[in-house]
Design an enzyme around this catalytic site. Structure first.
Site, PDB file in Angstrom:
ATOM      1  N   TYR A  72     -19.580  84.192  16.897  1.00 39.75           N
ATOM      2  CA  TYR A  72     -19.155  83.109  18.070  1.00 39.75           C
ATOM      3  C   TYR A  72     -18.460  84.187  18.548  1.00 39.75           C
ATOM      4  CZ  TYR A  72     -17.823  79.079  21.365  1.00 39.75           C
ATOM      5  OH  TYR A  72     -17.927  78.564  22.647  1.00 39.75           O
ATOM      6  N   PHE A 124     -34.070  88.837  46.340  1.00 40.24           N
ATOM      7  CA  PHE A 124     -34.676  88.628  45.754  1.00 40.24           C
ATOM      8  C   PHE A 124     -35.494  86.985  45.419  1.00 40.24           C
ATOM      9  CE2 PHE A 124     -36.592  86.207  41.668  1.00 40.24           C
ATOM     10  CZ  PHE A 124     -38.137  86.459  41.754  1.00 40.24           C
ATOM     11  N   ASP A 125     -36.200  85.583  45.147  1.00 38.76           N
ATOM     12  CA  ASP A 125     -35.870  84.306  45.105  1.00 38.76           C
ATOM     13  C   ASP A 125     -35.103  83.444  44.523  1.00 38.76           C
ATOM     14  OD1 ASP A 125     -37.569  84.220  42.851  1.00 38.76           O
ATOM     15  OD2 ASP A 125     -39.035  82.922  43.225  1.00 38.76           O
ATOM     16  N   ASP A 214     -28.745  94.152  42.825  1.00 37.01           N
ATOM     17  CA  ASP A 214     -29.166  93.452  42.049  1.00 37.01           C
ATOM     18  C   ASP A 214     -30.272  94.388  41.655  1.00 37.01           C
ATOM     19  OD1 ASP A 214     -31.305  91.420  40.463  1.00 37.01           O
ATOM     20  OD2 ASP A 214     -31.533  90.388  42.507  1.00 37.01           O
ATOM     21  N   ALA A 216     -31.660  94.421  38.321  1.00 31.59           N
ATOM     22  CA  ALA A 216     -33.042  93.855  37.598  1.00 31.59           C
ATOM     23  C   ALA A 216     -34.041  95.472  36.833  1.00 31.59           C
ATOM     24  CB  ALA A 216     -34.419  93.009  37.925  1.00 31.59           C
ATOM     25  N   LYS A 257     -35.842  92.663  33.164  1.00 26.21           N
ATOM     26  CA  LYS A 257     -36.929  93.767  33.125  1.00 26.21           C
ATOM     27  C   LYS A 257     -36.788  95.216  32.465  1.00 26.21           C
ATOM     28  CE  LYS A 257     -37.779  90.978  36.217  1.00 26.21           C
ATOM     29  NZ  LYS A 257     -35.879  89.116  36.146  1.00 26.21           N
ATOM     30  N   HIS A 449     -42.703  77.601  44.912  1.00 21.66           N
ATOM     31  CA  HIS A 449     -43.442  78.207  44.360  1.00 21.66           C
ATOM     32  C   HIS A 449     -43.727  77.453  42.701  1.00 21.66           C
ATOM     33  CE1 HIS A 449     -40.639  80.548  43.272  1.00 21.66           C
ATOM     34  NE2 HIS A 449     -41.501  81.062  42.330  1.00 21.66           N
TER      35      HIS A 449
HETATM   36  N1  F0G Z   1     -33.180  90.194  40.931  1.00 24.36           N
HETATM   37  C1  F0G Z   1     -35.030  90.163  40.376  1.00 24.36           C
HETATM   38  C2  F0G Z   1     -35.372  91.587  42.111  1.00 24.36           C
HETATM   39  C3  F0G Z   1     -35.798  89.421  39.996  1.00 24.36           C
HETATM   40  O1  F0G Z   1     -36.862  90.264  40.055  1.00 24.36           O
HETATM   41  C4  F0G Z   1     -35.430  88.603  39.228  1.00 24.36           C
HETATM   42  C5  F0G Z   1     -36.450  87.566  39.028  1.00 24.36           C
HETATM   43  C6  F0G Z   1     -34.288  87.969  39.191  1.00 24.36           C
HETATM   44  C7  F0G Z   1     -33.176  88.452  39.784  1.00 24.36           C
HETATM   45  C8  F0G Z   1     -33.724  86.572  38.203  1.00 24.36           C
HETATM   46  O2  F0G Z   1     -34.289  86.854  36.961  1.00 24.36           O
HETATM   47  O3  F0G Z   1     -36.163  85.967  35.795  1.00 24.36           O
HETATM   48  O4  F0G Z   1     -34.042  87.274  34.273  1.00 24.36           O
HETATM   49  O5  F0G Z   1     -34.180  85.173  35.780  1.00 24.36           O
HETATM   50  N2  F0G Z   1     -37.953  88.586  38.335  1.00 24.36           N
HETATM   51  C9  F0G Z   1     -38.921  87.670  37.715  1.00 24.36           C
HETATM   52  C10 F0G Z   1     -40.135  88.364  38.757  1.00 24.36           C
HETATM   53  C11 F0G Z   1     -39.160  86.534  37.612  1.00 24.36           C
HETATM   54  O6  F0G Z   1     -41.452  87.832  38.052  1.00 24.36           O
HETATM   55  O7  F0G Z   1     -40.244  89.238  39.406  1.00 24.36           O
HETATM   56  P1  F0G Z   1     -34.120  86.269  35.617  1.00 24.36           P
END
Ligand code: F0G
Length: 459
Positions: A72, A124-125, A214, A216, A257, A449
Site C-alpha cells: 500500500y 484535448f476534450d 499535457d 500523452a 499512450k 460524444h
Molecule cells: N490529453 C491528451 C492529449 C489525450 O489525448 C488524452 C486522451 C488525455 C489527455 C486524457 O487521458 O484518456 O488517460 O484520461 N486521449 C484519448 C484519445 C482518450 O483517444 O485521444 P486519459
C-alpha cells in the site's frame, strides 16, 4: 539493394479478430444510435477508435507485471516508476493517477478557479472538460495554419506566440498556467517544435506564469523534433525529451499512450506547491501517494514502457506505420490533415462529404459510413466532440471536422492498413451519393460524444 524497412519487434502473442456482414453492422450501429462508443468491441473488425490503452505491451513489460510490488505504501514499483520519469523528464516530484484525466482533475482542482483563462494549443476534450466544468475558459492559441488540412508544415501543433501574448496582456491575473499539448492531438496528432516550446517559456517568464505540458504523446513529439527540426538529428530521443521538459514546470500524463500501458497516468512537476497540493488531492481522489489509483505491477510496466518507447527504433516503427497508411490514402486522393500525425490519420470529412451540411455532422457521417463499409471503427474529432459553447449553447462549428483513425501501438500490421485504406476508398468513391448526415436526439451538457444519441437526418 537496400533492405526495406520493417518493424523493430517480432510478435509473440495474438488475439483473433473477426469480420462481420454489412447487414449485421447496419443493425448494430442503429442499436448504438450511430455512436461508435456504444458499439461492442466484438462488433468491430479493426478498431481505430483510439490509441489509448490499446497498445501491445512488450515481453519485458509483462515480466515487470509479475514483479509488481503491491504494498500500500512505499512500493518499490512506485520508486521504479518515479526514477524512470525523473530520468526522462527531469521532474523531481511524481504523483501517480489512474489515467490522464485523473491527473488533470487532481492538478486542476488546485490550480483553476471560476473565471480563469487557460491558454494553450487545442486542449484535448478531457482537458477542456476539466477547465470548463470549473467555469473557466480554455483559450485555443494554436497557429492558424493548423486549420488548413492541406498545408504541409513540419510543426502544425505549435502555439501562436502572438495569440498567447494577447491573452496574457488582457488577463494575466486570471491565467493560472499555460498548457501545451505535445503532440497536439486535436489538431491532428501534430507536433510542437522545440523552438516553439522555448518561445512559450519566454512568454511565460515575461508574465511570471508557469507552463504545464499535457504529455500523452511526448515521445512521438520528440521523434518529430529529431527528424524535422534543425539541430536535433544527432540527439537521442531521451536527450530531446529532457530538453523539451526543461521548458515546463510540470506535466500531466496519460500513460496509456506513449508509455504503452493499458491503464495509468501521473503528474510530474518541479514546483513544490504543485506537488504538495497534487499529493493532498490525489489521496482523496485517487489513492495514497505511492500508488494513486495504479497497481504496483502496472507501475512497473509503465516504467519499462517509458524506457522502451523513448528509443528511436520503437517510435520509428510506429510513425512509419501511420505514414504508410497516409501513403495509401494519397494513392486514392483522400484528403487528410497533412502531414500525417504521430498517432493517427485525421480525414478532412467536409472535404469528402461535400453534400452533407455541417449541421448534420460530416465527420460523424463518414465515421458511420466507414464502419458500415468494413467494420472499421474510427472516431469523430469534430463538431460533436467540440461540444456547445458554454455561454451561447450553440454548436461550435469553428474548428475542424475530422474522422480520426488512431493506430494502436504494436497491434495491427500494414495489411490492416491496406484494408483501412481500401475501405475508405470505397466510401470515397460513392461520396456523391452521401447527402444526408445525422441529427442529435439526446446529448449530455459536457463531453457529449461519449453518450450522444443520433438519428439519420431528413426523417
Ligand atoms: N490529453 C491528451 C492529449 C489525450 O489525448 C488524452 C486522451 C488525455 C489527455 C486524457 O487521458 O484518456 O488517460 O484520461 N486521449 C484519448 C484519445 C482518450 O483517444 O485521444 P486519459
Amino acid at each position: 539493394m537496400e533492405l526495406p524497412f520493417a518493424e523493430s519487434y517480432k510478435i509473440k502473442m495474438v488475439e483473433p479478430i473477426r469480420r462481420s456482414a454489412r447487414e449485421e453492422r447496419e443493425k448494430w450501429v442503429k442499436e448504438a444510435h450511430y455512436n461508435m462508443f456504444q458499439l461492442k468491441s466484438e462488433q468491430v473488425y479493426i478498431d481505430l477508435i483510439t490509441d489509448s490503452g490499446t497498445g501491445a505491451m512488450s515481453d519485458r513489460q509483462w515480466a515487470g507485471i509479475m514483479l509488481g510490488d503491491e504494498s500500500y505504501a512505499g512500493a518499490t514499483s512506485f520508486f521504479k516508476m518515479k526514477d524512470m520519469i525523473t530520468k526522462i523528464t527531469g521532474f523531481e516530484y511524481v504523483v501517480p493517477t489512474h489515467q490522464g484525466r485523473a491527473a488533470e482533475n487532481v492538478l486542476f482542482s488546485y490550480l483553476i478557479k471560476a473565471g480563469d483563462f487557460v491558454p494553450g494549443n487545442s486542449h484535448f476534450d478531457t482537458t477542456k472538460g476539466h477547465i470548463e466544468s470549473r467555469k473557466a475558459f480554455a483559450i485555443d492559441c494554436t497557429i492558424d495554419e493548423a486549420k488548413d488540412t492541406q498545408l504541409e508544415i513540419p510543426f502544425k501543433g505549435n502555439v501562436d506566440p502572438k495569440k498567447l501574448e494577447k491573452v496574457l496582456e488582457a488577463n494575466a491575473d486570471k491565467v493560472p498556467f499555460i498548457i501545451v499539448t505535445i503532440t497536439n492531438n486535436t489538431a491532428g496528432g501534430q507536433p510542437v517544435s522545440m523552438q516553439n516550446l522555448r518561445e512559450v517559456r519566454a512568454i511565460a517568464d515575461k508574465y511570471n506564469k508557469r507552463v504545464l505540458f499535457d504529455s500523452a504523446r511526448f515521445a512521438e513529439n520528440a521523434y518529430f523534433i529529431k527528424v524535422r527540426e534543425k539541430g536535433y538529428a544527432d540527439k537521442t530521443i531521451k536527450e530531446i525529451c529532457k530538453e523539451m521538459f526543461s521548458y515546463a514546470d510540470g506535466m500531466t500524463m496519460s500513460a496509456k499512450k506513449d508509455a504503452i500501458v493499458n491503464m495509468g497516468g501521473f503528474i510530474a512537476v518541479n514546483v513544490k506547491d504543485w506537488y504538495e497540493n497534487s499529493k493532498r488531492l490525489a489521496i482523496i481522489y485517487e489513492g495514497y501517494a505511492t500508488y494513486g489509483g495504479m497497481n504496483g505491477r502496472d507501475m512497473n510496466a509503465l516504467a519499462i514502457g517509458l524506457d522502451e518507447n523513448t528509443e528511436f527504433e520503437s517510435l520509428e516503427t510506429r510513425i512509419k506505420q501511420v505514414e504508410y497508411l497516409a501513403s495509401r490514402l494519397d494513392e486514392f486522393g483522400i484528403p487528410y490533415q497533412r502531414p500525417a500525425g504521430g498517432h493517427a490519420i485525421f480525414i478532412d470529412a467536409p472535404k469528402v462529404l461535400t453534400h452533407v451540411p455541417k449541421e448534420e455532422f460530416p465527420a460523424q457521417t463518414l465515421t458511420v459510413e466507414l464502419y458500415l463499409e468494413a467494420g472499421i471503427r474510427g472516431c469523430e474529432i469534430g463538431y460533436i466532440l467540440a461540444d456547445r459553447d458554454p455561454v451561447t449553447r450553440e454548436n461550435r462549428f469553428g474548428g475542424l471536422d475530422l474522422l480520426r483513425l488512431a493506430i494502436s501501438r504494436r497491434v495491427y500490421t500494414n495489411n490492416h492498413m491496406d484494408v483501412i485504406a481500401v475501405a475508405l476508398k470505397n466510401v470515397y468513391d460513392r461520396r456523391e451519393q452521401i447527402t444526408r448526415g445525422f441529427k442529435i436526439i439526446e446529448e449530455a451538457p459536457l463531453m457529449r460524444h461519449f453518450t450522444v444519441k443520433l438519428e439519420r437526418a431528413g426523417k
